[in-house]
Design a protein around this motif. Structure first.
Motif, PDB file in Angstrom:
ATOM      1  N   LYS A   2     -14.640   3.863  39.267  1.00  0.00           N
ATOM      2  CA  LYS A   2     -14.830   2.504  38.772  1.00  0.00           C
ATOM      3  C   LYS A   2     -15.818   1.737  39.648  1.00  0.00           C
ATOM      4  N   GLN A   3     -15.753   1.977  40.963  1.00  0.00           N
ATOM      5  CA  GLN A   3     -16.657   1.277  41.873  1.00  0.00           C
ATOM      6  C   GLN A   3     -18.100   1.700  41.636  1.00  0.00           C
ATOM      7  N   ILE A   4     -18.326   2.978  41.414  1.00  0.00           N
ATOM      8  CA  ILE A   4     -19.680   3.470  41.155  1.00  0.00           C
ATOM      9  C   ILE A   4     -20.204   2.920  39.840  1.00  0.00           C
ATOM     10  N   GLY A   5     -19.362   2.878  38.815  1.00  0.00           N
ATOM     11  CA  GLY A   5     -19.771   2.330  37.529  1.00  0.00           C
ATOM     12  C   GLY A   5     -20.135   0.864  37.639  1.00  0.00           C
ATOM     13  N   PHE A   6     -19.454   0.118  38.454  1.00  0.00           N
ATOM     14  CA  PHE A   6     -19.747  -1.301  38.642  1.00  0.00           C
ATOM     15  C   PHE A   6     -21.106  -1.494  39.309  1.00  0.00           C
ATOM     16  N   ILE A   7     -21.444  -0.618  40.254  1.00  0.00           N
ATOM     17  CA  ILE A   7     -22.733  -0.718  40.945  1.00  0.00           C
ATOM     18  C   ILE A   7     -23.876  -0.446  39.980  1.00  0.00           C
ATOM     19  N   PHE A   8     -23.749   0.564  39.145  1.00  0.00           N
ATOM     20  CA  PHE A   8     -24.790   0.855  38.165  1.00  0.00           C
ATOM     21  C   PHE A   8     -24.943  -0.283  37.175  1.00  0.00           C
ATOM     22  N   TYR A   9     -23.903  -0.896  36.808  1.00  0.00           N
ATOM     23  CA  TYR A   9     -23.945  -2.009  35.857  1.00  0.00           C
ATOM     24  C   TYR A   9     -24.654  -3.212  36.471  1.00  0.00           C
ATOM     25  N   LEU A  10     -24.396  -3.492  37.740  1.00  0.00           N
ATOM     26  CA  LEU A  10     -25.020  -4.627  38.415  1.00  0.00           C
ATOM     27  C   LEU A  10     -26.519  -4.400  38.589  1.00  0.00           C
ATOM     28  N   SER A  11     -26.919  -3.167  38.959  1.00  0.00           N
ATOM     29  CA  SER A  11     -28.335  -2.862  39.134  1.00  0.00           C
ATOM     30  C   SER A  11     -29.079  -3.000  37.822  1.00  0.00           C
ATOM     31  N   GLY A  12     -28.471  -2.533  36.732  1.00  0.00           N
ATOM     32  CA  GLY A  12     -29.112  -2.660  35.435  1.00  0.00           C
ATOM     33  C   GLY A  12     -29.268  -4.105  35.026  1.00  0.00           C
ATOM     34  N   PHE A  13     -28.335  -4.941  35.393  1.00  0.00           N
ATOM     35  CA  PHE A  13     -28.410  -6.357  35.060  1.00  0.00           C
ATOM     36  C   PHE A  13     -29.551  -7.050  35.810  1.00  0.00           C
ATOM     37  N   LEU A  14     -29.691  -6.700  37.103  1.00  0.00           N
ATOM     38  CA  LEU A  14     -30.762  -7.307  37.897  1.00  0.00           C
ATOM     39  C   LEU A  14     -32.130  -6.862  37.410  1.00  0.00           C
ATOM     40  N   PHE A  15     -32.255  -5.589  37.034  1.00  0.00           N
ATOM     41  CA  PHE A  15     -33.537  -5.076  36.585  1.00  0.00           C
ATOM     42  C   PHE A  15     -33.963  -5.728  35.275  1.00  0.00           C
ATOM     43  N   SER A  16     -32.992  -5.994  34.402  1.00  0.00           N
ATOM     44  CA  SER A  16     -33.316  -6.576  33.104  1.00  0.00           C
ATOM     45  C   SER A  16     -33.667  -8.050  33.211  1.00  0.00           C
ATOM     46  N   ALA A  17     -33.394  -8.684  34.376  1.00  0.00           N
ATOM     47  CA  ALA A  17     -33.657 -10.107  34.545  1.00  0.00           C
ATOM     48  C   ALA A  17     -35.049 -10.364  35.102  1.00  0.00           C
ATOM     49  N   THR A  18     -35.970  -9.426  34.913  1.00  0.00           N
ATOM     50  CA  THR A  18     -37.352  -9.601  35.364  1.00  0.00           C
ATOM     51  C   THR A  18     -38.308  -9.330  34.214  1.00  0.00           C
ATOM     52  N   GLY A  19     -39.522  -9.866  34.366  1.00  0.00           N
ATOM     53  CA  GLY A  19     -40.540  -9.653  33.344  1.00  0.00           C
ATOM     54  C   GLY A  19     -41.900  -9.411  33.978  1.00  0.00           C
ATOM     55  N   TYR A  20     -42.938  -9.443  33.153  1.00  0.00           N
ATOM     56  CA  TYR A  20     -44.284  -9.117  33.612  1.00  0.00           C
ATOM     57  C   TYR A  20     -45.263 -10.212  33.195  1.00  0.00           C
ATOM     58  N   LEU A  21     -46.352 -10.289  33.953  1.00  0.00           N
ATOM     59  CA  LEU A  21     -47.416 -11.245  33.646  1.00  0.00           C
ATOM     60  C   LEU A  21     -48.754 -10.525  33.756  1.00  0.00           C
ATOM     61  N   ASN A  22     -49.569 -10.630  32.725  1.00  0.00           N
ATOM     62  CA  ASN A  22     -50.917 -10.067  32.802  1.00  0.00           C
ATOM     63  C   ASN A  22     -51.903 -11.029  32.157  1.00  0.00           C
ATOM     64  N   GLY A  23     -53.193 -10.704  32.281  1.00  0.00           N
ATOM     65  CA  GLY A  23     -54.199 -11.572  31.695  1.00  0.00           C
ATOM     66  C   GLY A  23     -55.603 -11.134  32.044  1.00  0.00           C
ATOM     67  N   LEU A  24     -56.567 -11.872  31.530  1.00  0.00           N
ATOM     68  CA  LEU A  24     -57.988 -11.612  31.744  1.00  0.00           C
ATOM     69  C   LEU A  24     -58.641 -12.891  32.254  1.00  0.00           C
ATOM     70  N   ILE A  25     -59.484 -12.763  33.280  1.00  0.00           N
ATOM     71  CA  ILE A  25     -60.171 -13.919  33.849  1.00  0.00           C
ATOM     72  C   ILE A  25     -61.675 -13.694  33.726  1.00  0.00           C
ATOM     73  N   ARG A  26     -62.389 -14.683  33.131  1.00  0.00           N
ATOM     74  CA  ARG A  26     -63.821 -14.552  32.888  1.00  0.00           C
ATOM     75  C   ARG A  26     -64.569 -15.793  33.370  1.00  0.00           C
ATOM     76  N   ASP A  27     -65.882 -15.657  33.439  1.00  0.00           N
ATOM     77  CA  ASP A  27     -66.765 -16.793  33.689  1.00  0.00           C
ATOM     78  C   ASP A  27     -66.892 -17.580  32.389  1.00  0.00           C
ATOM     79  N   VAL A  28     -66.710 -18.899  32.460  1.00  0.00           N
ATOM     80  CA  VAL A  28     -66.693 -19.702  31.246  1.00  0.00           C
ATOM     81  C   VAL A  28     -68.054 -19.731  30.560  1.00  0.00           C
ATOM     82  N   SER A  29     -69.139 -19.549  31.317  1.00  0.00           N
ATOM     83  CA  SER A  29     -70.482 -19.633  30.740  1.00  0.00           C
ATOM     84  C   SER A  29     -70.965 -18.288  30.212  1.00  0.00           C
ATOM     85  N   THR A  30     -70.815 -17.250  31.023  1.00  0.00           N
ATOM     86  CA  THR A  30     -71.341 -15.931  30.649  1.00  0.00           C
ATOM     87  C   THR A  30     -70.315 -15.063  29.939  1.00  0.00           C
ATOM     88  N   HIS A  31     -69.039 -15.451  30.025  1.00  0.00           N
ATOM     89  CA  HIS A  31     -67.943 -14.669  29.451  1.00  0.00           C
ATOM     90  C   HIS A  31     -67.831 -13.275  30.076  1.00  0.00           C
TER      91      HIS A  31
END
Length: 214
Positions: A2-31
């Protein structure tokens, strides 16, 4: 178990509480994509820099709302507020940066007269009138006579130009009675420092002061 199952459940919860950020950055004049732009997520300690294509990606960002700031030398810094990071999702934010002029303190440049270095070694030689008249070549051509001095060589057989310490013939300075003479020879050719014969009559010469330079 039961203790091991609780640890796996907590780790999965923490991992799911994150996300990602991406994007593109350009020069406004030349693109054109900008390389090496700093991307900082305020308050998270996370950040990244754009790649060769101007793209960036930041992972494992705790879920929440953030202020994203991008900056690069030569461009105005830009901030984007209320960027939402959701669990297991990628949020895309693009930026177009405006070039800026870098201002610095004024620099003053003052010109001074050239001063010869005190420890510079200068080779000199004085040729008096008696030596000139007793020299079989100096009687007719002073320049040809100078070719026999130390550190001096002849440029060509058909010209009386002189080469001092490996310099070019056109680098020599000729001064007569404190007046500079560009070419003291008859019929000089362009790019050469001599001619077939000197135009200075030896009867008018009292002495010659020769300086080989530093």
């Amino acid at each position: 178990m039961k203790q091991i199952g609780f640890i796996f459940y907590l780790s999965g919860f923490l991992f799911s509480a994150t996300g990602y950020l991406n994007g593109l950055i350009r020069d406004v004049s030349t693109h054109q994509p900008l390389v090496g732009v700093n991307v900082i997520i305020s308050g998270s300690g996370l950040g990244a820099a754009t790649d060769m294509d101007g793209n960036f990606r930041i992972g494992h960002i705790p879920v929440g709302s953030y202020n994203v700031r991008v900056s690069m030398i030569g461009y105005e810094a830009v901030s984007r507020a209320n960027v939402h990071i959701v669990p297991q999702r990628t949020t895309t934010v693009n930026f177009d940066l405006h070039p800026t002029v870098l201002e610095s303190e004024s620099v003053s440049v003052t010109a001074k007269f050239f001063e010869r270095t005190k420890d510079a070694v200068t080779s000199s030689r004085t040729v008096d009138i008696e030596e000139i008249r007793s020299d079989p070549i100096g009687v007719y051509d002073i320049m040809a006579m100078m070719q026999a001095l130390p550190s001096v060589v002849s440029g060509a057989d058909q010209y009386n130009e002189i080469i001092v310490r490996g310099g070019a013939p056109g680098e020599n300075l000729f001064v007569m009675d404190y007046l500079e003479i560009p070419y003291p020879n008859h019929y000089p050719e362009q790019g050469k420092g001599g001619g077939p014969v000197t135009m200075v009559d030896t009867d008018f010469i009292e002495r010659i002061d020769f300086y080989a330079g530093a």
